[in-house]
Design a protein around this motif. Structure first.
Motif, PDB file in Angstrom:
ATOM      1  N   ASP A  60       0.844  -1.196   0.000  1.00  0.00           N
ATOM      2  CA  ASP A  60       0.000   0.000   0.000  1.00  0.00           C
ATOM      3  C   ASP A  60       0.876   1.242   0.000  1.00  0.00           C
ATOM      4  N   ILE A  61       0.391   2.274  -0.698  1.00  0.00           N
ATOM      5  CA  ILE A  61       0.999   3.598  -0.646  1.00  0.00           C
ATOM      6  C   ILE A  61      -0.127   4.578  -0.342  1.00  0.00           C
ATOM      7  N   GLU A  62       0.023   5.349   0.725  1.00  0.00           N
ATOM      8  CA  GLU A  62      -0.994   6.323   1.104  1.00  0.00           C
ATOM      9  C   GLU A  62      -0.559   7.704   0.629  1.00  0.00           C
ATOM     10  N   ILE A  63      -1.503   8.423   0.012  1.00  0.00           N
ATOM     11  CA  ILE A  63      -1.210   9.714  -0.596  1.00  0.00           C
ATOM     12  C   ILE A  63      -2.256  10.733  -0.164  1.00  0.00           C
ATOM     13  N   ALA A  64      -1.813  11.953   0.094  1.00  0.00           N
ATOM     14  CA  ALA A  64      -2.705  13.098   0.299  1.00  0.00           C
ATOM     15  C   ALA A  64      -2.491  14.035  -0.883  1.00  0.00           C
ATOM     16  N   LEU A  65      -3.512  14.144  -1.753  1.00  0.00           N
ATOM     17  CA  LEU A  65      -3.431  15.008  -2.936  1.00  0.00           C
ATOM     18  C   LEU A  65      -4.045  16.367  -2.618  1.00  0.00           C
ATOM     19  N   THR A  66      -3.330  17.419  -2.960  1.00  0.00           N
ATOM     20  CA  THR A  66      -3.849  18.766  -2.711  1.00  0.00           C
ATOM     21  C   THR A  66      -4.979  19.107  -3.671  1.00  0.00           C
ATOM     22  N   ASP A  67      -5.001  18.453  -4.844  1.00  0.00           N
ATOM     23  CA  ASP A  67      -6.043  18.703  -5.839  1.00  0.00           C
ATOM     24  C   ASP A  67      -6.559  17.356  -6.349  1.00  0.00           C
ATOM     25  N   PRO A  68      -7.821  17.025  -6.072  1.00  0.00           N
ATOM     26  CA  PRO A  68      -8.367  15.745  -6.537  1.00  0.00           C
ATOM     27  C   PRO A  68      -8.247  15.558  -8.053  1.00  0.00           C
ATOM     28  N   ALA A  69      -8.193  16.634  -8.806  1.00  0.00           N
ATOM     29  CA  ALA A  69      -8.077  16.536 -10.261  1.00  0.00           C
ATOM     30  C   ALA A  69      -6.740  15.952 -10.702  1.00  0.00           C
ATOM     31  N   SER A  70      -5.778  15.859  -9.785  1.00  0.00           N
ATOM     32  CA  SER A  70      -4.468  15.298 -10.133  1.00  0.00           C
ATOM     33  C   SER A  70      -4.435  13.773 -10.038  1.00  0.00           C
ATOM     34  N   LEU A  71      -5.518  13.150  -9.548  1.00  0.00           N
ATOM     35  CA  LEU A  71      -5.531  11.694  -9.401  1.00  0.00           C
ATOM     36  C   LEU A  71      -5.286  10.956 -10.720  1.00  0.00           C
ATOM     37  N   PRO A  72      -5.912  11.328 -11.846  1.00  0.00           N
ATOM     38  CA  PRO A  72      -5.604  10.621 -13.096  1.00  0.00           C
ATOM     39  C   PRO A  72      -4.115  10.687 -13.470  1.00  0.00           C
ATOM     40  N   GLY A  73      -3.469  11.797 -13.180  1.00  0.00           N
ATOM     41  CA  GLY A  73      -2.039  11.916 -13.446  1.00  0.00           C
ATOM     42  C   GLY A  73      -1.208  10.999 -12.567  1.00  0.00           C
ATOM     43  N   VAL A  74      -1.640  10.827 -11.322  1.00  0.00           N
ATOM     44  CA  VAL A  74      -0.956   9.903 -10.407  1.00  0.00           C
ATOM     45  C   VAL A  74      -1.083   8.473 -10.937  1.00  0.00           C
ATOM     46  N   ILE A  75      -2.285   8.109 -11.363  1.00  0.00           N
ATOM     47  CA  ILE A  75      -2.503   6.764 -11.918  1.00  0.00           C
ATOM     48  C   ILE A  75      -1.649   6.571 -13.165  1.00  0.00           C
ATOM     49  N   GLU A  76      -1.602   7.579 -14.018  1.00  0.00           N
ATOM     50  CA  GLU A  76      -0.790   7.492 -15.235  1.00  0.00           C
ATOM     51  C   GLU A  76       0.686   7.273 -14.891  1.00  0.00           C
ATOM     52  N   LEU A  77       1.188   7.994 -13.913  1.00  0.00           N
ATOM     53  CA  LEU A  77       2.586   7.822 -13.508  1.00  0.00           C
ATOM     54  C   LEU A  77       2.822   6.416 -12.969  1.00  0.00           C
ATOM     55  N   LEU A  78       1.917   5.946 -12.119  1.00  0.00           N
ATOM     56  CA  LEU A  78       2.072   4.594 -11.569  1.00  0.00           C
ATOM     57  C   LEU A  78       2.105   3.555 -12.684  1.00  0.00           C
ATOM     58  N   GLU A  79       1.285   3.746 -13.713  1.00  0.00           N
ATOM     59  CA  GLU A  79       1.300   2.811 -14.847  1.00  0.00           C
ATOM     60  C   GLU A  79       2.587   2.949 -15.650  1.00  0.00           C
ATOM     61  N   GLN A  80       3.088   4.153 -15.811  1.00  0.00           N
ATOM     62  CA  GLN A  80       4.378   4.336 -16.488  1.00  0.00           C
ATOM     63  C   GLN A  80       5.500   3.657 -15.716  1.00  0.00           C
TER      64      GLN A  80
END
Length: 184
Positions: free
Chosen positions: A58-78
Motif C-alpha cells: 500500500d501507498i498512502e497519498i494526500a493530494l492537494t487537488d483531486p483533479a491530479s488523481l488521473p495523473g498519479v494513476i498514469e505515472l504509476l502505470e508508467q
C-alpha cells in the motif's frame, strides 16, 4: 484546488519487498508530487501471507487537488504498476488500474537432492532470467521462504515471461519441481 486534501490508498498488486516498493514506485511518485506541489506520500505498508511472503503493498497519498488523481494513476502505470492494482478512497468504489503482468518462479528449497543445492546457484538462475526477459520484463523482487525461494518478474505479459524462461526452468537442475505462478 480544495481546502482539504484527497486521501487515497494505492493498493499495488505487487509482491515487492518494502525497499523494492520504495525504489520502484514510492520514490519516483513522491518526487513528482513534491516537485509539482500536488501532494505528498503519507504512509505505506506491506501485507504478508501467513508464510511471510509479500501479498501486496500500500501507498498512502494526500493530494492537494483531486483533479491530479488521473495523473498519479498514469505515472504509476508508467512505472509499471501491475494489473489488479487499486485506488481506494473513502466513499468511492475501488478503481482498478495497472498495465504489467507478473510471474512468480518458486524454486524448491528443500526436496531436491543435496548435490543439486551444492552444485547449483540461485544467482545463476537470477542472471539467466535477467538475460532472457530483457526488453519484455524485469525481476522486481524476491523472497526466501521456509521451503521455497521466489523470484518475482513483471513485464508485458505473463505468457511472454513464461516462454522466455521455459527452457531454463525445464533444464537447470535447481529448477526441478519449480512452480510458475501468474501473480498479476
Amino acid at each position: 484546488m480544495t481546502d482539504s486534501p484527497l486521501h487515497v490508498t494505492v493498493k499495488l498488486n505487487a509482491k515487492l519487498q518494502p525497499e523494492h516498493r520504495h525504489e520502484l514506485f514510492e520514490d519516483p511518485l513522491d518526487a513528482l508530487l513534491e516537485s509539482a506541489e500536488l501532494g505528498q506520500l503519507t504512509g505505506g505498508g506491506t501485507a504478508l501471507t501467513d508464510e511471510g511472503e509479500v501479498d501486496y503493498g500500500d501507498i498512502e497519498i494526500a493530494l492537494t487537488d483531486p483533479a491530479s488523481l488521473p495523473g498519479v494513476i498514469e505515472l504509476l502505470e508508467q512505472l509499471g504498476a501491475p494489473k489488479g492494482s487499486l485506488i481506494q478512497r473513502a466513499g468511492e468504489p475501488d478503481q482498478p488500474f495497472g498495465v504489467t503482468e507478473g510471474l512468480a518462479l518458486y524454486l524448491n528449497g528443500t526436496d531436491l537432492p543435496d548435490e543439486v543445492y551444492e552444485q547449483c546457484d540461485s544467482n545463476y538462475v537470477f542472471e539467466q532470467i535477467v538475460e532472457r526477459i530483457e526488453g519484455v520484463g524485469e525481476i522486481c523482487s524476491w523472497w526466501q521462504g521456509p521451503t521455497e525461494t521466489a523470484l518475482y518478474l513483471y513485464g508485458v505479459s505473463f505468457e511472454t515471461l513464461r516462454e522466455r524462461i521455459a527452457d531454463l526452468v525445464a533444464t537447470y537442475p535447481l529448477c526441478q519441481g519449480a512452480r510458475v505462478v501468474k501473480i498479476a
